[in-house]
Design a protein around this motif. Structure first.
Motif, mmCIF file in Angstrom:
data_model
loop_
_atom_site.group_PDB
_atom_site.id
_atom_site.type_symbol
_atom_site.label_atom_id
_atom_site.label_comp_id
_atom_site.label_asym_id
_atom_site.label_seq_id
_atom_site.Cartn_x
_atom_site.Cartn_y
_atom_site.Cartn_z
ATOM 1 N N LEU A 133 58.226 30.514 147.645
ATOM 2 C CA LEU A 133 56.771 30.553 147.646
ATOM 3 C C LEU A 133 56.316 31.386 146.465
ATOM 4 N N GLU A 134 55.349 30.877 145.746
ATOM 5 C CA GLU A 134 54.778 31.596 144.618
ATOM 6 C C GLU A 134 53.267 31.495 144.707
ATOM 7 N N ALA A 135 52.593 32.311 143.958
ATOM 8 C CA ALA A 135 51.129 32.271 143.966
ATOM 9 C C ALA A 135 50.664 30.836 143.730
ATOM 10 N N GLY A 136 49.896 30.342 144.653
ATOM 11 C CA GLY A 136 49.340 29.011 144.491
ATOM 12 C C GLY A 136 50.223 27.863 144.932
ATOM 13 N N GLY A 137 51.400 28.143 145.486
ATOM 14 C CA GLY A 137 52.227 27.034 145.934
ATOM 15 C C GLY A 137 53.682 27.402 146.154
ATOM 16 N N SER A 138 54.510 26.399 146.074
ATOM 17 C CA SER A 138 55.937 26.595 146.278
ATOM 18 C C SER A 138 56.702 25.763 145.253
ATOM 19 N N ARG A 139 57.992 26.084 145.120
ATOM 20 C CA ARG A 139 58.843 25.345 144.188
ATOM 21 C C ARG A 139 60.256 25.332 144.728
ATOM 22 N N TRP A 140 61.029 24.364 144.249
ATOM 23 C CA TRP A 140 62.440 24.301 144.602
ATOM 24 C C TRP A 140 63.185 25.388 143.833
ATOM 25 N N LEU A 141 64.352 25.730 144.292
ATOM 26 C CA LEU A 141 65.182 26.734 143.637
ATOM 27 C C LEU A 141 65.702 26.221 142.301
ATOM 28 N N THR A 142 65.902 27.141 141.366
ATOM 29 C CA THR A 142 66.503 26.779 140.081
ATOM 30 C C THR A 142 68.026 26.743 140.246
ATOM 31 N N ASN A 143 68.706 26.127 139.293
ATOM 32 C CA ASN A 143 70.169 26.099 139.325
ATOM 33 C C ASN A 143 70.751 27.511 139.329
ATOM 34 N N ASP A 144 70.155 28.414 138.547
ATOM 35 C CA ASP A 144 70.642 29.800 138.518
ATOM 36 C C ASP A 144 70.471 30.477 139.875
ATOM 37 N N GLU A 145 69.340 30.252 140.521
ATOM 38 C CA GLU A 145 69.109 30.840 141.851
ATOM 39 C C GLU A 145 70.093 30.272 142.872
ATOM 40 N N ILE A 146 70.368 28.989 142.767
ATOM 41 C CA ILE A 146 71.313 28.359 143.691
ATOM 42 C C ILE A 146 72.709 28.920 143.473
ATOM 43 N N SER A 147 73.164 28.961 142.238
ATOM 44 C CA SER A 147 74.504 29.488 141.953
ATOM 45 C C SER A 147 74.641 30.928 142.422
ATOM 46 N N ALA A 148 73.665 31.762 142.113
ATOM 47 C CA ALA A 148 73.716 33.168 142.524
ATOM 48 C C ALA A 148 73.700 33.293 144.049
ATOM 49 N N GLY A 149 72.886 32.496 144.710
ATOM 50 C CA GLY A 149 72.805 32.547 146.168
ATOM 51 C C GLY A 149 74.082 32.083 146.842
ATOM 52 N N VAL A 150 74.688 31.023 146.324
ATOM 53 C CA VAL A 150 75.944 30.539 146.906
ATOM 54 C C VAL A 150 77.051 31.560 146.658
ATOM 55 N N LEU A 151 77.094 32.154 145.483
ATOM 56 C CA LEU A 151 78.094 33.184 145.206
ATOM 57 C C LEU A 151 77.940 34.361 146.174
ATOM 58 N N GLU A 152 76.721 34.786 146.405
ATOM 59 C CA GLU A 152 76.473 35.883 147.347
ATOM 60 C C GLU A 152 76.904 35.470 148.753
ATOM 61 N N ALA A 153 76.649 34.225 149.138
ATOM 62 C CA ALA A 153 77.050 33.740 150.460
ATOM 63 C C ALA A 153 78.572 33.750 150.604
ATOM 64 N N VAL A 154 79.275 33.329 149.560
ATOM 65 C CA VAL A 154 80.743 33.331 149.592
ATOM 66 C C VAL A 154 81.260 34.764 149.723
ATOM 67 N N ARG A 155 80.704 35.660 148.967
ATOM 68 C CA ARG A 155 81.180 37.054 149.004
ATOM 69 C C ARG A 155 80.827 37.741 150.324
ATOM 70 N N ALA A 156 79.667 37.404 150.901
ATOM 71 C CA ALA A 156 79.265 38.013 152.172
ATOM 72 C C ALA A 156 79.988 37.365 153.354
ATOM 73 N N ASP A 157 80.420 36.121 153.194
ATOM 74 C CA ASP A 157 81.185 35.392 154.210
ATOM 75 C C ASP A 157 80.477 35.323 155.563
#
Length: 173
Positions: A133-157
């Motif tokens: 969610l951003e001011a005035g609307g919403s957007r899909w995740l960027t490739n960088d956000e997805i990669s970083a989020g999946v990496l964090e998920a793998v490390r957090a298990d």
């Protein structure tokens, strides 16, 4: 990090994840339509069960049992997710689209996890891609956000990770 990590679909939105995992050491295999452009890559289309299974077998032959897998399949209505789950001797992180979190379909996470049903060596973890969610609307995740989020998920298990947000559902782009 595990000895053999396999990523399905790592040449696009998960390319940052692949780079980070490659830096962690261990043996990294990559399966995608354009994987041979990357070291440790095997070209295949996961819609072609025979080609996908052959690429999996080649990766296992080269690097040993799969200790950790991260897979982004656009659909689970194909043979590839089950073929992969049968080869994983550790954790399988399913990267799932936001539709998995649709409150009108609460059974989707369970159906996705069923790819490992009856395979005790495969421990399913799920990563649901949301939106921002951003001011005035919403957007899909960027490739960088997805990669970083999946990496964090793998490390957090964790059994379930959500990157971004999936609520309120009505606010998605």
């Amino acid at each position: 990090m595990p000895a053999h990590i396999l990523v399905v679909g790592g040449t696009g939105m998960l390319s940052g994840l692949v780079e980070a995992l490659a830096g962690d050491g261990g043996r990294l295999s990559l399966l995608s339509r354009h994987a041979s452009q990357t070291a440790g890559g095997f070209d295949c289309d996961y819609h072609d069960a025979e080609a996908f299974n052959a690429a999996l077998a080649a990766a296992v032959e080269r690097s040993g049992p799969i200790d950790l897998a991260v897979a982004w399949f656009h659909t689970l209505k194909i043979a590839a997710p089950r073929l992969l789950a049968a080869q994983v001797k550790g954790r399988l992180f399913q990267v799932l689209g936001s539709a998995t979190a649709d409150p009108a379909h609460p059974d989707r996470l369970g159906r996705a996890a069923a790819v490992a049903e009856g395979l005790p060596a495969c421990e399913v973890r799920q990563v649901v891609l949301g939106f921002k969610l951003e001011a005035g609307g919403s957007r899909w995740l960027t490739n960088d956000e997805i990669s970083a989020g999946v990496l964090e998920a793998v490390r957090a298990d964790r059994p379930l990770s959500i990157i971004g947000q999936v609520a309120p559902w009505s606010a998605r782009p």
